[in-house]
Motif scaffolding. Structure first.
Motif, PDB file in Angstrom:
ATOM      1  N   ASN A   9       2.372   6.101   6.711  1.00 37.55           N
ATOM      2  CA  ASN A   9       2.412   5.279   5.501  1.00 37.55           C
ATOM      3  C   ASN A   9       3.751   4.587   5.317  1.00 37.55           C
ATOM      4  O   ASN A   9       3.849   3.584   4.599  1.00 37.55           O
ATOM      5  CB  ASN A   9       2.128   6.149   4.276  1.00 37.55           C
ATOM      6  CG  ASN A   9       0.829   6.911   4.379  1.00 37.55           C
ATOM      7  OD1 ASN A   9       0.451   7.389   5.448  1.00 37.55           O
ATOM      8  ND2 ASN A   9       0.131   7.051   3.270  1.00 37.55           N
ATOM      9  N   THR A  10       4.803   5.145   5.918  1.00 36.50           N
ATOM     10  CA  THR A  10       6.147   4.598   5.820  1.00 36.50           C
ATOM     11  C   THR A  10       6.726   4.473   7.217  1.00 36.50           C
ATOM     12  O   THR A  10       6.154   4.991   8.184  1.00 36.50           O
ATOM     13  CB  THR A  10       7.059   5.512   4.970  1.00 36.50           C
ATOM     14  OG1 THR A  10       7.149   6.796   5.617  1.00 36.50           O
ATOM     15  CG2 THR A  10       6.489   5.703   3.567  1.00 36.50           C
ATOM     16  N   ALA A  11       7.871   3.804   7.329  1.00 38.57           N
ATOM     17  CA  ALA A  11       8.487   3.638   8.643  1.00 38.57           C
ATOM     18  C   ALA A  11       9.998   3.732   8.536  1.00 38.57           C
ATOM     19  O   ALA A  11      10.598   3.403   7.500  1.00 38.57           O
ATOM     20  CB  ALA A  11       8.094   2.300   9.264  1.00 38.57           C
ATOM     21  N   TYR A 248       7.960  19.417   8.727  1.00 43.22           N
ATOM     22  CA  TYR A 248       7.992  17.958   8.608  1.00 43.22           C
ATOM     23  C   TYR A 248       6.658  17.503   8.042  1.00 43.22           C
ATOM     24  O   TYR A 248       5.608  17.745   8.657  1.00 43.22           O
ATOM     25  CB  TYR A 248       8.244  17.315   9.973  1.00 43.22           C
ATOM     26  CG  TYR A 248       9.532  17.777  10.612  1.00 43.22           C
ATOM     27  CD1 TYR A 248      10.738  17.122  10.354  1.00 43.22           C
ATOM     28  CD2 TYR A 248       9.550  18.897  11.450  1.00 43.22           C
ATOM     29  CE1 TYR A 248      11.922  17.563  10.931  1.00 43.22           C
ATOM     30  CE2 TYR A 248      10.733  19.338  12.033  1.00 43.22           C
ATOM     31  CZ  TYR A 248      11.910  18.657  11.762  1.00 43.22           C
ATOM     32  OH  TYR A 248      13.085  19.110  12.334  1.00 43.22           O
ATOM     33  N   VAL A 249       6.670  16.878   6.876  1.00 42.75           N
ATOM     34  CA  VAL A 249       5.429  16.430   6.251  1.00 42.75           C
ATOM     35  C   VAL A 249       5.364  14.906   6.267  1.00 42.75           C
ATOM     36  O   VAL A 249       6.372  14.216   6.401  1.00 42.75           O
ATOM     37  CB  VAL A 249       5.284  16.955   4.810  1.00 42.75           C
ATOM     38  CG1 VAL A 249       5.195  18.461   4.801  1.00 42.75           C
ATOM     39  CG2 VAL A 249       6.428  16.475   3.921  1.00 42.75           C
ATOM     40  N   GLN A 270      11.390  18.256   5.608  1.00 42.64           N
ATOM     41  CA  GLN A 270      11.815  16.859   5.673  1.00 42.64           C
ATOM     42  C   GLN A 270      10.581  15.968   5.741  1.00 42.64           C
ATOM     43  O   GLN A 270       9.501  16.414   6.134  1.00 42.64           O
ATOM     44  CB  GLN A 270      12.699  16.604   6.899  1.00 42.64           C
ATOM     45  CG  GLN A 270      13.968  17.421   6.930  1.00 42.64           C
ATOM     46  CD  GLN A 270      14.937  17.094   5.807  1.00 42.64           C
ATOM     47  OE1 GLN A 270      14.982  15.958   5.337  1.00 42.64           O
ATOM     48  NE2 GLN A 270      15.707  18.088   5.371  1.00 42.64           N
ATOM     49  N   TYR A 271      10.744  14.695   5.374  1.00 39.71           N
ATOM     50  CA  TYR A 271       9.646  13.736   5.489  1.00 39.71           C
ATOM     51  C   TYR A 271       9.743  13.034   6.843  1.00 39.71           C
ATOM     52  O   TYR A 271      10.842  12.693   7.296  1.00 39.71           O
ATOM     53  CB  TYR A 271       9.692  12.708   4.357  1.00 39.71           C
ATOM     54  CG  TYR A 271       8.381  11.963   4.199  1.00 39.71           C
ATOM     55  CD1 TYR A 271       7.399  12.442   3.335  1.00 39.71           C
ATOM     56  CD2 TYR A 271       8.107  10.822   4.949  1.00 39.71           C
ATOM     57  CE1 TYR A 271       6.188  11.784   3.215  1.00 39.71           C
ATOM     58  CE2 TYR A 271       6.898  10.169   4.838  1.00 39.71           C
ATOM     59  CZ  TYR A 271       5.939  10.654   3.968  1.00 39.71           C
ATOM     60  OH  TYR A 271       4.729  10.020   3.861  1.00 39.71           O
ATOM     61  N   LEU A 272       8.590  12.817   7.478  1.00 37.02           N
ATOM     62  CA  LEU A 272       8.529  12.225   8.812  1.00 37.02           C
ATOM     63  C   LEU A 272       7.863  10.860   8.741  1.00 37.02           C
ATOM     64  O   LEU A 272       6.713  10.743   8.334  1.00 37.02           O
ATOM     65  CB  LEU A 272       7.744  13.146   9.745  1.00 37.02           C
ATOM     66  CG  LEU A 272       7.673  12.743  11.221  1.00 37.02           C
ATOM     67  CD1 LEU A 272       9.051  12.784  11.864  1.00 37.02           C
ATOM     68  CD2 LEU A 272       6.722  13.675  11.973  1.00 37.02           C
TER      69      LEU A 272
END
Length: 280
Positions: A9-11, A248-249, A270-272
């Motif tokens: 969803n993000t980069a 990592y979520v 952490q966010y991945l």
């Protein structure tokens, strides 16, 4: 082992595409694998931008039959016409999302799999994908938050989804069971704690070196929680008791879900994002 997020969803860079979808590229034992294909061909476009050659893939797996994970299969087959794609047999059921009085299809029908039957390897519960890589279906059914808007068709009736079509991946980085494993789960609809406990009862004495997972806590935008703060705290507390490695979520955990989990899990989580790479 190396894991690279192809789409999310993000980069991490504005040069990469994003979408509500998920795809992981994994290198292990001198071979490369794909876990999910996102919602479209954007995972492949990102792979090209990150100099990942999808034509060298050894095999692929689909975590479950929702469009944000299986939507890019045809793009994958453009690169690898003969690739074997592993999935649970239950993916053949119909899948829907409740929208008011309507049931909106969110997965692929039987004809999709029949057309690509030479590529798909459909299994029941447990499948070895390669040396040191296994695919499992959840086998622990303790109470967990479930999204009541997600539905499936069984015996001709549309009912609440029980997520029997969902699988997760377990990778042993060194190839030796006693050295431990990494759990990779795309949405964890059946409950991330249940999934971790399924892995732990399968390999009782092996440590969990890390967890990479979408955890279904938010709506598609990733900004709105679909479960209570109390439920998230309960999950976090149960995870802390397990004594596992870094977490990592991504994807359906959403930024809101991640922020809530981080309150309780701190630096362990952490966010991945797309474009980010992990090594175990």
């Amino acid at each position: 082992m190396k894991l690279l997020t192809l789409i999310e969803n993000t980069a991490a860079s504005d040069k990469l595409y994003t979408e509500h979808g998920l795809s992981f590229y994994i290198e292990h034992g001198g071979k490369s694998f794909l876990f999910d294909t996102g919602a479209s061909d954007l995972f492949a476009k990102n792979a090209s931008r990150m100099l990942v050659d999808l034509r060298t893939l050894h095999a692929a797996a689909i975590s479950h039959n929702h469009s944000d994970h299986i939507g890019g299969v045809d793009a994958l087959l453009d690169y690898c016409p003969n690739i074997k794609i592993f999935a649970k047999k239950d993916v053949l059921n119909g899948f829907y999302k409740k929208a008011g009085v309507f049931h909106v299809p969110i997965g692929q029908g039987k004809d999709f799999f029949e057309k690509r039957a030479e590529n798909f390897v459909l299994f029941n519960q447990f499948q070895q994908m390669a040396d040191g890589i296994f695919l499992l279906s959840n086998e622990v059914f303790e109470p967990a938050f479930t999204d009541k808007t997600l539905l499936t068709k069984k015996n001709g009736k549309v009912v609440a989804d029980d997520y029997t079509h969902e699988i997760f991946m377990v990778v042993f980085p060194t190839g030796d069971i006693e050295d431990g494993y990494v759990v990779i789960s795309s949405c964890s609809h059946s409950g991330i704690v249940n999934i971790l406990n399924t892995a732990r009862q399968t390999w009782e004495n092996a440590p969990v070196l890390g967890l990479v997972a979408g955890i279904h806590l938010t709506a598609n935008s990733g900004k709105k929680l679909i479960c209570s703060a109390e439920e998230i705290e309960k999950q976090a507390d149960l995870i802390k008791e397990m004594d596992i490695g870094p977490i990592y979520v991504c994807h359906c955990a959403g930024q809101k879900g991640y922020e809530r989990l981080k309150i309780h899990l701190g630096d362990q989580i952490q966010y991945l994002r797309a474009g980010e790479e992990l090594e175990f």
